[in-house]
Design a protein around this motif. Structure first.
Motif, PDB file in Angstrom:
ATOM      1  N   GLY A  16      65.284  45.049  32.633  1.00  0.00           N
ATOM      2  CA  GLY A  16      65.995  45.895  32.291  1.00  0.00           C
ATOM      3  C   GLY A  16      66.250  46.536  31.361  1.00  0.00           C
ATOM      4  O   GLY A  16      66.075  47.407  30.580  1.00  0.00           O
ATOM      5  N   ASP A  17      67.463  45.245  30.903  1.00  0.00           N
ATOM      6  CA  ASP A  17      68.053  45.519  29.718  1.00  0.00           C
ATOM      7  C   ASP A  17      67.146  45.269  28.470  1.00  0.00           C
ATOM      8  O   ASP A  17      67.077  46.463  27.717  1.00  0.00           O
ATOM      9  CB  ASP A  17      68.970  43.726  30.130  1.00  0.00           C
ATOM     10  N   PHE A  20      65.741  48.706  28.332  1.00  0.00           N
ATOM     11  CA  PHE A  20      66.513  49.969  27.869  1.00  0.00           C
ATOM     12  C   PHE A  20      66.480  49.834  26.180  1.00  0.00           C
ATOM     13  O   PHE A  20      66.652  50.668  25.100  1.00  0.00           O
ATOM     14  CB  PHE A  20      67.815  49.887  28.590  1.00  0.00           C
ATOM     15  N   PHE A  21      66.588  48.021  25.594  1.00  0.00           N
ATOM     16  CA  PHE A  21      66.527  48.445  24.177  1.00  0.00           C
ATOM     17  C   PHE A  21      65.129  48.450  23.693  1.00  0.00           C
ATOM     18  O   PHE A  21      65.234  49.667  22.767  1.00  0.00           O
ATOM     19  CB  PHE A  21      67.000  46.962  24.338  1.00  0.00           C
ATOM     20  N   SER A  23      62.823  50.831  24.798  1.00  0.00           N
ATOM     21  CA  SER A  23      63.048  52.438  24.193  1.00  0.00           C
ATOM     22  C   SER A  23      63.880  53.324  24.044  1.00  0.00           C
ATOM     23  O   SER A  23      63.937  54.523  23.086  1.00  0.00           O
ATOM     24  CB  SER A  23      62.876  53.373  25.865  1.00  0.00           C
ATOM     25  N   SER A  24      65.346  52.327  23.477  1.00  0.00           N
ATOM     26  CA  SER A  24      66.313  52.694  22.423  1.00  0.00           C
ATOM     27  C   SER A  24      65.650  53.093  21.114  1.00  0.00           C
ATOM     28  O   SER A  24      65.789  53.724  19.930  1.00  0.00           O
ATOM     29  CB  SER A  24      68.005  52.609  22.442  1.00  0.00           C
ATOM     30  N   TRP A 112      76.152  50.224  22.145  1.00  0.00           N
ATOM     31  CA  TRP A 112      75.948  50.372  23.942  1.00  0.00           C
ATOM     32  C   TRP A 112      76.115  48.352  23.875  1.00  0.00           C
ATOM     33  O   TRP A 112      75.549  47.742  23.303  1.00  0.00           O
ATOM     34  CB  TRP A 112      73.923  50.653  23.791  1.00  0.00           C
ATOM     35  N   SER A 114      75.713  44.992  26.528  1.00  0.00           N
ATOM     36  CA  SER A 114      75.089  45.106  27.812  1.00  0.00           C
ATOM     37  C   SER A 114      76.073  43.788  28.696  1.00  0.00           C
ATOM     38  O   SER A 114      76.242  43.158  27.528  1.00  0.00           O
ATOM     39  CB  SER A 114      73.263  44.725  27.371  1.00  0.00           C
ATOM     40  N   ILE A 151      76.190  51.543  33.126  1.00  0.00           N
ATOM     41  CA  ILE A 151      74.781  52.273  33.459  1.00  0.00           C
ATOM     42  C   ILE A 151      73.547  50.830  33.855  1.00  0.00           C
ATOM     43  O   ILE A 151      73.950  49.611  33.382  1.00  0.00           O
ATOM     44  CB  ILE A 151      73.814  52.451  32.417  1.00  0.00           C
ATOM     45  N   LEU A 153      71.212  48.050  34.611  1.00  0.00           N
ATOM     46  CA  LEU A 153      70.173  47.929  34.152  1.00  0.00           C
ATOM     47  C   LEU A 153      68.988  46.957  34.942  1.00  0.00           C
ATOM     48  O   LEU A 153      67.767  46.588  35.151  1.00  0.00           O
ATOM     49  CB  LEU A 153      70.096  47.035  32.862  1.00  0.00           C
ATOM     50  N   THR A 160      74.870  45.273  33.148  1.00  0.00           N
ATOM     51  CA  THR A 160      74.697  46.830  32.832  1.00  0.00           C
ATOM     52  C   THR A 160      74.677  46.950  31.221  1.00  0.00           C
ATOM     53  O   THR A 160      74.810  45.807  30.563  1.00  0.00           O
ATOM     54  CB  THR A 160      76.137  47.062  33.789  1.00  0.00           C
ATOM     55  N   VAL A 161      74.854  48.032  31.235  1.00  0.00           N
ATOM     56  CA  VAL A 161      74.736  48.659  29.510  1.00  0.00           C
ATOM     57  C   VAL A 161      75.776  49.557  29.656  1.00  0.00           C
ATOM     58  O   VAL A 161      76.034  49.987  30.570  1.00  0.00           O
ATOM     59  CB  VAL A 161      73.962  48.667  28.708  1.00  0.00           C
TER      60      VAL A 161
END
Length: 175
Positions: A16-17, A20-21, A23-24, A112, A114, A151, A153, A160-161
């Motif tokens: 999940g992290d 997120f990373f 896509s950012s 952000w 994490s 959030i 992850l 979380t982040v």
């Protein structure tokens, strides 16, 4: 802690992290990092980047990567480095290491953070200079950033982040 021996260890890599990373970074106009930081993802070669180094006087093209510029902050401003890289608008994603993160503490719109609460890296590399004497959260707050809601992850691992956002100048003293 974010690394051991200059690299992120496998125990800090969570699906999940990572998603997120990645896509950012796909939304960023520019990636900024030190010589040991990289994302090693399928889209990495397509991303425009600034690599901080003391190996050049100010700015130079990276001979090994046509999408990268080498930047020595002692010889050129961040604005000059962005212009040299051909980036005049958009988000700059600062991906580390600790010295790079610290350079931008007073410039972040959002940082952000994490957290993987069940992982310990004794002797690891801290995310900011001044950790562990102060927590990353204390350092971010001392630079005018305020935590938003975490959030999830990777809920099974508690990862979380949390967005830490700069307060508008008009509300910096409110709250």
């Amino acid at each position: 802690m974010l690394a051991r021996g200059g690299a992120m260890p496998d125990e800090l890599k969570f699906p999940g992290d990572k998603a997120f990373f990645s896509s950012s970074l796909d939304r960023a106009a520019l990636i900024v990092h030190g010589r040991n930081s990289y994302e090693d993802q399928p889209n990495s070669p397509r991303r425009q980047r600034l690599i901080l180094t003391r190996q050049v006087a100010a700015l130079a093209l990276d001979p090994s990567n046509p999408k990268a510029c080498l930047w020595n902050p002692a010889g050129a401003s961040f604005e000059a480095a962005c212009a040299f890289a051909g980036v005049d608008a958009g988000t700059a994603a600062i991906i580390g290491g600790p010295g790079v993160f610290a350079m931008f503490l007073d410039r972040y719109d959002t940082f952000w953070l994490s957290l993987a609460p069940h992982i310990r890296l004794p002797g690891g590399e801290a995310c900011f200079p001044g950790v562990p004497e102060r927590t990353p959260q204390q350092i971010l707050a001392s630079h005018g950033l305020k935590a938003g809601a975490p959030i999830p992850l990777d809920p099974a691992e508690g990862v979380t982040v949390t967005p830490w956002r700069r307060l508008p100048a008009s509300s910096a003293g409110a709250g």
